[in-house]
Design an enzyme around this catalytic site. Structure first.
Site, PDB file in Angstrom:
ATOM      1  N   ASN A  38       0.826  -1.223   0.000  1.00 45.83           N
ATOM      2  CA  ASN A  38       0.000   0.000   0.000  1.00 45.83           C
ATOM      3  C   ASN A  38       0.857   1.268   0.000  1.00 45.83           C
ATOM      4  O   ASN A  38       0.369   2.347   0.372  1.00 45.83           O
ATOM      5  CB  ASN A  38      -0.910   0.004   1.226  1.00 45.83           C
ATOM      6  CG  ASN A  38      -1.755  -1.245   1.314  1.00 45.83           C
ATOM      7  OD1 ASN A  38      -2.379  -1.632   0.325  1.00 45.83           O
ATOM      8  ND2 ASN A  38      -1.753  -1.903   2.458  1.00 45.83           N
ATOM      9  N   HIS A 124     -13.949  -2.252   7.603  1.00 42.62           N
ATOM     10  CA  HIS A 124     -12.738  -2.983   8.010  1.00 42.62           C
ATOM     11  C   HIS A 124     -12.891  -3.739   9.343  1.00 42.62           C
ATOM     12  O   HIS A 124     -13.638  -3.314  10.233  1.00 42.62           O
ATOM     13  CB  HIS A 124     -11.590  -1.969   8.131  1.00 42.62           C
ATOM     14  CG  HIS A 124     -10.243  -2.606   8.241  1.00 42.62           C
ATOM     15  ND1 HIS A 124      -9.566  -2.710   9.431  1.00 42.62           N
ATOM     16  CD2 HIS A 124      -9.455  -3.184   7.310  1.00 42.62           C
ATOM     17  CE1 HIS A 124      -8.403  -3.295   9.219  1.00 42.62           C
ATOM     18  NE2 HIS A 124      -8.306  -3.598   7.933  1.00 42.62           N
ATOM     19  N   GLU A 164     -15.725   3.682   4.840  1.00 46.93           N
ATOM     20  CA  GLU A 164     -14.336   3.959   4.447  1.00 46.93           C
ATOM     21  C   GLU A 164     -14.364   4.941   3.287  1.00 46.93           C
ATOM     22  O   GLU A 164     -15.324   4.941   2.520  1.00 46.93           O
ATOM     23  CB  GLU A 164     -13.645   2.661   3.993  1.00 46.93           C
ATOM     24  CG  GLU A 164     -13.439   1.687   5.118  1.00 46.93           C
ATOM     25  CD  GLU A 164     -12.825   0.350   4.680  1.00 46.93           C
ATOM     26  OE1 GLU A 164     -12.174   0.281   3.626  1.00 46.93           O
ATOM     27  OE2 GLU A 164     -13.006  -0.622   5.424  1.00 46.93           O
ATOM     28  N   SER A 168     -10.655  -1.013   1.030  1.00 52.34           N
ATOM     29  CA  SER A 168      -9.328  -1.614   0.944  1.00 52.34           C
ATOM     30  C   SER A 168      -9.249  -2.815   0.015  1.00 52.34           C
ATOM     31  O   SER A 168      -8.209  -3.068  -0.576  1.00 52.34           O
ATOM     32  CB  SER A 168      -8.866  -2.032   2.335  1.00 52.34           C
ATOM     33  OG  SER A 168      -9.791  -2.926   2.919  1.00 52.34           O
ATOM     34  N   ASP A 193     -13.252   6.081   7.808  1.00 54.64           N
ATOM     35  CA  ASP A 193     -11.911   5.497   7.843  1.00 54.64           C
ATOM     36  C   ASP A 193     -11.245   5.845   6.504  1.00 54.64           C
ATOM     37  O   ASP A 193     -11.589   5.287   5.461  1.00 54.64           O
ATOM     38  CB  ASP A 193     -12.039   3.983   8.035  1.00 54.64           C
ATOM     39  CG  ASP A 193     -10.684   3.281   8.027  1.00 54.64           C
ATOM     40  OD1 ASP A 193      -9.661   3.948   7.750  1.00 54.64           O
ATOM     41  OD2 ASP A 193     -10.639   2.063   8.270  1.00 54.64           O
ATOM     42  N   HIS A 196      -7.093   4.337   3.125  1.00 55.29           N
ATOM     43  CA  HIS A 196      -6.568   4.162   1.765  1.00 55.29           C
ATOM     44  C   HIS A 196      -6.786   5.379   0.873  1.00 55.29           C
ATOM     45  O   HIS A 196      -6.454   5.342  -0.314  1.00 55.29           O
ATOM     46  CB  HIS A 196      -7.176   2.913   1.121  1.00 55.29           C
ATOM     47  CG  HIS A 196      -6.702   1.654   1.773  1.00 55.29           C
ATOM     48  ND1 HIS A 196      -5.528   1.027   1.417  1.00 55.29           N
ATOM     49  CD2 HIS A 196      -7.216   0.948   2.804  1.00 55.29           C
ATOM     50  CE1 HIS A 196      -5.357  -0.032   2.183  1.00 55.29           C
ATOM     51  NE2 HIS A 196      -6.366  -0.103   3.032  1.00 55.29           N
ATOM     52  N   LYS A 229       0.061   3.572   4.721  1.00 54.91           N
ATOM     53  CA  LYS A 229      -0.311   3.400   3.310  1.00 54.91           C
ATOM     54  C   LYS A 229       0.454   4.471   2.508  1.00 54.91           C
ATOM     55  O   LYS A 229       1.645   4.386   2.371  1.00 54.91           O
ATOM     56  CB  LYS A 229      -1.821   3.535   3.131  1.00 54.91           C
ATOM     57  CG  LYS A 229      -2.724   2.425   3.637  1.00 54.91           C
ATOM     58  CD  LYS A 229      -2.529   1.612   4.687  1.00 54.91           C
ATOM     59  CE  LYS A 229      -3.621   0.695   5.113  1.00 54.91           C
ATOM     60  NZ  LYS A 229      -3.281  -0.228   6.158  1.00 54.91           N
TER      61      LYS A 229
HETATM   62  C1  LIG Z   1      -9.506   0.294   5.715  1.00 63.03           C
HETATM   63  C2  LIG Z   1      -8.422   0.032   6.707  1.00 63.03           C
HETATM   64  N1  LIG Z   1      -8.511   0.622   7.907  1.00 63.03           N
HETATM   65  C3  LIG Z   1      -7.563   0.419   8.841  1.00 63.03           C
HETATM   66  C4  LIG Z   1      -6.481  -0.393   8.610  1.00 63.03           C
HETATM   67  C5  LIG Z   1      -5.452  -0.608   9.669  1.00 63.03           C
HETATM   68  O1  LIG Z   1      -4.372   0.234   9.451  1.00 63.03           O
HETATM   69  P1  LIG Z   1      -2.909  -0.174   9.954  1.00 63.03           P
HETATM   70  O2  LIG Z   1      -2.326  -1.039   8.891  1.00 63.03           O
HETATM   71  O3  LIG Z   1      -2.207   1.112  10.147  1.00 63.03           O
HETATM   72  O4  LIG Z   1      -3.104  -0.936  11.228  1.00 63.03           O
HETATM   73  C6  LIG Z   1      -6.344  -1.019   7.375  1.00 63.03           C
HETATM   74  C7  LIG Z   1      -5.180  -1.898   7.125  1.00 63.03           C
HETATM   75  O5  LIG Z   1      -4.967  -2.511   6.171  1.00 63.03           O
HETATM   76  C8  LIG Z   1      -7.341  -0.800   6.388  1.00 63.03           C
HETATM   77  O6  LIG Z   1      -7.269  -1.387   5.201  1.00 63.03           O
END
Ligand SMILES: Cc1ncc(COP(=O)(O)O)c(C=O)c1O
Length: 380
Positions: A38, A124, A164, A168, A193, A196, A229
């Protein structure tokens, strides 16, 4: 004698292996071209970020040494929080060591069994875990379906809606303006969230003038951004009103009982923000790579058999179907010199296993062309 835990682990492991869903680590092979990560702008190993890591380590040290509420909160953390507030328009900000921790802490601290939360079906795992721990009631709307959200909001008048910015595993974007308007109409907060999306505004259609995020305080009441990311380092932040952040400082167990994010890393995240804002060509390069990959794949002989998801972001999933098939394909691609994500259930719905191909500004046209050739060979 076999310990009961050993018996349980053996049985569960066999079940997963039989279903083609056993997860195992592998050290990423040297010399392979990586289309699975990412690091969308290639900041994780670029020279300016390496220099920022050295500068951060020398100025603040590599470790925070304590929880933020004891003595782990430094000027590096404060400067990053201020920059994030400036970029998004939120009043206040709180740093966490990962996005998983930020999401879970936020949700489980804010809500309890008196609350109803409504979330996109594909939200997520970190948010789902936070909801489970909070005891709040969860109702999901169909993925990115504003009418489905509207029906549920009208019926339940929930405390919040969760989504989101960029999904993701699908790469598509939430209809944030519509969701935000709907939430305002029903008196619900919108939590986004932005893991990404943050850092790569200008990708696809959601463009915002601050150059960092398509999500800002006028759209989301609370926003989570991550640094692992597009910023190429590590950590995350929750952004919201001063009241929300003060409440989290006083009550979020992930924050109170954990060593603060490394200050050197906080310094790198701040440097990454400044670098992205000063280097718009990074986004242009990424956009070109996304367009090139999509056009080459659509022209390939396998594109009618294996659907490339409709995505304008660096996340470009090719839907394969069976869990075991996607793993075999990823292994084939690895032998041809490429790392791609093999995403299976339960991360995605059963029967919708996919190759998750992610593009970065640092991929060359030749690498992308060779990847599509390798996909054609492996899929036909
Ligand atoms: C949509 C989403 N939120 C949160 C996270 C978690 O982030 P981190 O990798 O910093 O723990 C991810 C991780 O892949 C994600 O895809």
């Amino acid at each position: 004698m076999v310990h009961p835990l050993q018996a349980k682990m053996a049985q569960k492991t066999k079940q997963l292996a039989d279903a083609g869903r056993l997860r195992q680590r592998r050290v990423v092979g040297a010399g392979l071209i990586d289309f699975s990560h990412n690091d969308y702008l290639g900041l994780a190993s670029c020279e300016p970020m390496k220099a920022a890591a050295t500068e951060g380590a020398e100025r603040y040290g590599v470790g925070a040494k304590a929880s933020p509420l004891v003595s782990g909160y430094s000027q590096a953390h404060q400067a990053l929080e201020q920059a994030l507030c400036q970029a998004t328009g939120h009043q206040a900000c709180l740093l966490f060591c990962s996005g998983f921790s930020a999401n879970s802490a936020l949700i489980e601290t804010l809500f309890d069994s008196d609350n109803t939360v409504v979330a996109d079906k594909l939200i997520h795992a970190s948010v789902i875990d936070g909801i489970k721990h909070s005891g709040a009631k969860l109702k999901r709307f169909l993925h990115n379906d504003i009418e489905s959200a509207q029906r549920i909001l009208t019926k339940l008048e929930p405390t919040v809606v969760l989504t989101e910015s960029t999904f993701s595993m699908d790469g598509d974007k939430a209809p944030l303006n519509e969701l935000s308007a709907l939430c305002k109409q029903h008196g619900s907060w919108l939590i986004v969230d932005d893991a990404h999306g943050f850092g790569i505004t200008g990708i696809g259609e959601q463009v915002n003038s601050n150059g960092l995020s398509a999500v800002t305080a006028d759209i989301a009441d609370i926003q989570v951004v991550t640094f692992g990311k597009a910023l190429g380092c590590q950590g995350a932040a929750v952004l919201g009103s001063q009241q929300v952040i003060d409440y989290l400082v006083a009550n979020a167990r992930h924050y109170i009982y954990s060593t603060a994010l490394s200050p050197a890393n906080a310094h790198v995240a701040l440097a990454a923000i400044n670098y992205i804002q000063a280097t718009p060509t990074l986004i242009d390069k990424l956009n070109n790579n996304i367009a090139l990959f999509r056009s080459l794949y659509q022209q390939s002989d396998v594109s009618s058999q294996y659907l490339l998801a409709d995505s304008a972001t660096p996340i470009q999933p090719i839907i394969i179907g069976a869990d075991s098939e996607v793993v075999a394909l990823a292994n084939k691609l690895s032998k041809l010199g490429f790392v791609v994500g093999a995403i299976r259930s339960p991360t995605v719905p059963k029967g919708a296993a996919r190759l998750r191909i992610t593009l970065s500004a640092t991929h060359t046209s030749e690498q992308i062309t060779n990847l599509v050739d390798a996909l054609s060979l492996s899929l036909s």
